[in-house]
Design an enzyme around this catalytic site. Structure first.
Site, PDB file in Angstrom:
ATOM      1  CG  ASP A  27      -0.007   0.327  -2.864  1.00 56.32           C
ATOM      2  OD1 ASP A  27       0.764   1.310  -2.973  1.00 56.32           O
ATOM      3  OD2 ASP A  27      -0.159  -0.277  -1.784  1.00 56.32           O
TER       4      ASP A  27
HETATM    5  C1  NOJ Z   1       2.753   1.801  -0.907  1.00 55.17           C
HETATM    6  C2  NOJ Z   1       1.809   1.580   0.237  1.00 55.17           C
HETATM    7  O1  NOJ Z   1       1.333   0.255   0.220  1.00 55.17           O
HETATM    8  C3  NOJ Z   1       0.617   2.517   0.225  1.00 55.17           C
HETATM    9  O2  NOJ Z   1      -0.098   2.346   1.411  1.00 55.17           O
HETATM   10  C4  NOJ Z   1       1.063   3.935   0.042  1.00 55.17           C
HETATM   11  O3  NOJ Z   1      -0.043   4.807   0.054  1.00 55.17           O
HETATM   12  C5  NOJ Z   1       1.816   4.053  -1.270  1.00 55.17           C
HETATM   13  N1  NOJ Z   1       2.990   3.196  -1.205  1.00 55.17           N
HETATM   14  C6  NOJ Z   1       2.236   5.472  -1.593  1.00 55.17           C
HETATM   15  O4  NOJ Z   1       3.255   5.884  -0.776  1.00 55.17           O
END
Ligand code: NOJ
Length: 734
Positions: free
Chosen positions: A277
């Site tokens: 993430d």
């Molecule tokens: C953070 C989020 O937790 C995740 O779910 C998401 O896919 C990513 N950012 C990318 O935007």
């Protein structure tokens, strides 16, 4: 449709068809790896936000192979140009993979995942994901960061909106449906996109429901509950996973070799890639798990996170780590191999056709139809006193009141990056369309869900007085759920309760329609309204879908997939809890026993249980019969029950099958959902429905990863929800 090259069905990865055989793909990867420099390898392991405007510096970097992937952003033309540079002007011509959060639709915004799950309709959920894939792929997106498979038992956590509910089995079934929808029959078809199971793993168990917070999950629970939907996605052939932000049992999920290597790779034989993430690799520093970014890179690669999202610790440090002997270069090769494998499977090396025609300005009719159906099926009728609903279309005048009656943005929900506000049909617009402008009077009452200025109350009351029935659109705006949107109080925000009190002075039949990203504690309002319809954030066609149900064109058939608490003090609350040694009782002599597991000041039961939802008709469950009272491990049990529509209109019902093992080597939940069926029954019709359960369905995980069923006594319910139903008993013997 694409001309499919020699198809190949790979059983272990779940019947995906690839352009080249796995052996051919591995050979191609061998050849590439043999030519790649360490910088090019680390480039493949790096993902950045799309460089806005594609400046010269970004072009130079792409030419050098600095980036294997970009996320979120870039016009289709910019993406095509960046891809052209990567494939035509870089030394090895390795294509970029573009990822984006296409969570509940792209241009056609479907209900939030929590709403979708309330439909209990995997086929419709699959079709929605298919539309999303078609739209997203047409603007050059190859990969979505969905489905989110986190089990959440605490609605304070804002990301519960993105979840498929609290039950691991149902979430797994819907996860598989989404994977099939996104990835299609063949990952390399131009209208397929790779799915990404996130957030691996445990993220939904954030302590206190506070986003990004620590999680402690014992291994048996981790495997039996939190990992189950991820495993279901694996079996459905998911292409990628995303490692989560959270600290899991003292080891951040993005540096957790136990979950990422042992479970995902060794046990599940997953051979796609794992992306971290956003900054999750370098966030291992504030977690207190990595000393600095070099250490973070070492731990991230070591644990098996193949691609780093946004932070750049891999690119900056992995070469030095290898040179010093600290990092085994084979780990880097393995990660690059995993990434290239997915790029091959997606057909990116074969010049996957870039979209010729860009997405039309408005969502297409077939997608809108699915959006309307899915929204309608997601609506959960929680109260319907004296059959206040459905409304007669001959009603003289309706008053539409509340901050969520006409808010396109809020209706779309938490993730609507590609959504087009102007395409959203609000309840107000749909009601005007259905009844004609003159029969709909409207007062917003409050500017948004958080507004506490009573300036609009008087107008709202007058509006209510002028109508025959009042439709109150309440809840929480989209920004109050989703990432970093946890709430400590789940009551209606702002002055909505006061608005309701004011409007009720009109003395008109009042229907409350709640739009929200989570279960709310709106119970003061529910008590005073004649009917309550829970609508989640229902997406682009939410308005017409709500209208369909309000006027009875469609009977409500959504069922809750999360337990609704009476108050936040009951959290966490979920239906598949253990019994305890001192289980409380709601009635009977035991109800007054003080020394049971309950509260002194409030019932221990939820306000609305998991699985619950009313209809415009009534269903009767009877005559549960089993093919045998006793079966051996490895055998199957057939369960039949009669379901009758005892009311006056046709409707769908969601029949649920739960079991409980009364004693086992680990205590078992008081109920576990094992199967379900959405059925349609005409008024007066009776159907016999049949479920087949194998003892494998009764298996549970032990620490160490052993999955097995145990002999013992079981109860089983064919039920309309998790708190009622017709019970039968059986035994499993060796
Ligand atoms: C953070 C989020 O937790 C995740 O779910 C998401 O896919 C990513 N950012 C990318 O935007």
């Amino acid at each position: 449709m694409p001309i499919r090259k020699l198809g190949f069905v790979l059983a272990v990865t779940g019947a995906l068809m690839f352009a080249a055989t796995p052996v051919e793909i591995e050979k191609k990867i061998d050849a590439l790896l043999a030519r790649m420099t360490i910088e090019e390898k680390l480039g493949q392991m790096s993902q950045a936000s799309f460089p806005s405007g594609l400046p010269q510096r970004a072009r130079d970097e792409i030419r050098k192979g600095r980036w294997g992937s970009f996320l979120n952003g870039g016009t289709p033309q910019e993406k095509a140009e960046a891809q052209r540079i990567a494939t035509k002007e870089s030394r090895l011509g390795i294509p970029i993979i573009y990822g984006q959060d296409v969570i509940h639709g792209y241009q056609t915004v479907f209900p939030i995942p929590l709403g979708q799950s309330a439909s209990w309709d995997p086929e419709l959920v699959r079709r929605a994901a298919r539309i999303a894939a078609r739209e997203a792929s047409s603007v050059g997106i190859h990969w979505t960061f969905a489905p989110m498979l986190d089990i959440a038992r605490d609605p304070r956590w804002g990301r519960i909106a993105e979840s498929l509910g609290e039950d691991p089995y149902l979430a797994g079934v819907l996860a598989a449906a989404m994977v099939h929808g996104f990835q299609g029959e063949s990952l390399d078809a131009p209208d397929s996109i790779a799915a990404c199971g996130k957030h691996y793993v445990g993220y939904g168990a954030a302590e206190g429901g506070r986003d990004y917070n620590t999680t402690w999950i014992p291994e048996a629970l981790l495997r039996d509950v939190y990992l189950r939907p991820f495993e279901a996605a694996r079996k459905a052939g998911i292409a990628t996973y995303m490692s989560a932000f959270n600290d899991l049992n003292g080891v951040p999920a993005s540096g957790n070799a136990f979950t990422l290597r042992q479970i995902l790779r060794d046990e599940w034989k997953f051979d796609g890639f794992v992306v971290s993430d956003w900054n999750a690799i370098t966030e291992m520093i504030p977690h207190g798990y990595a000393a600095d970014i070099k250490d973070a890179a070492w731990k991230g690669i070591g644990a098996g996170v193949d691609m780093e999202m946004v932070s750049t610790s891999y690119y900056q440090n992995a070469k030095a780590l290898i040179d010093s002997g600290a990092l085994d270069p084979r780990l880097v090769d393995q990660s690059v191999r995993n990434i290239l494998r997915v790029k091959f499977r997606l057909g990116l090396f074969d010049q996957r056709i870039q979209p010729e025609n860009i997405l039309p300005a408005q969502p297409a009719a077939d997608g809108l139809e699915i959006a309307r159906q899915l929204a309608a099926e997601s609506l959960v009728l929680l109260k319907n006193q004296d059959n206040a609903l459905p409304l007669a279309k001959s009603v003289r005048k309706v008053a539409v009141i509340g901050p969520l009656a006409n808010s396109q943005t809020d209706q779309m929900g938490t993730w609507a990056m590609g959504g087009n506000r102007s395409a959203v049909k609000t309840p107000l617009a749909a009601l005007r369309e259905t009844l004609g402008e003159g029969r709909v009077v409207w007062a917003q009452g409050l500017r948004n869900s958080r507004d506490d200025n009573p300036a609009g109350f008087q107008a709202a009351l007058e509006t209510a007085r002028s109508a025959d029935v009042v439709l109150l659109f309440l809840g929480e705006e989209a920004a109050l759920s989703g990432e970093a949107s946890s709430r400590a109080v789940l009551d209606l925000p702002g002055a909505q309760e006061e608005l309701v009190s004011e409007v009720l002075k009109a003395g008109k039949p009042t229907i409350a329609i709640l739009l929200a990203g989570r279960p709310l504690t709106f119970h003061n309002v529910a008590e005073r309204a004649n009917a309550v319809l829970y609508a989640w954030h229902p997406g682009v066609m939410g308005g017409p879908a709500i209208c369909d149900v309000l006027f009875g064109d469609t009977a409500p058939s959504g069922r809750l997939t999360t337990t609704f608490p009476r108050t936040v003090g009951q959290l966490p609350i979920y239906y598949d809890h253990m019994n305890t040694g001192r289980p409380p009782a709601e009635s009977g002599p035991e109800a007054t026993n003080k020394n049971t597991s309950k509260y002194l000041d409030l019932s221990f039961t939820p306000k609305y249980p998991f699985g619950f939802g009313l209809s415009y008709t009534t269903f009767e469950y009877s005559n549960v019969r089993l093919s045998t009272p006793t079966l051996r491990l490895g055998e199957k049990l057939t369960i039949r029950a009669d379901i009758a529509n005892t009311g006056k209109r046709d409707a769908d019902d969601v029949v649920q099958l739960y079991t409980r093992q009364l004693a086992a080597s680990l205590t078992r939940p008081v109920r576990e959902l094992k199967s379900f069926r959405r059925i349609h029954l005409r008024a007066g019709e009776k159907q016999t429905i049949e479920f087949v359960l194998s003892t494998d369905d009764l298996a549970f995980y032990k620490p160490g990863g052993q999955l097995s069923a145990e002999p013992g006594s079981f109860q089983l319910w064919i039920a309309p929800d998790s708190a009622s139903g017709q019970m039968a008993e059986f035994r499993v013997v060796r």
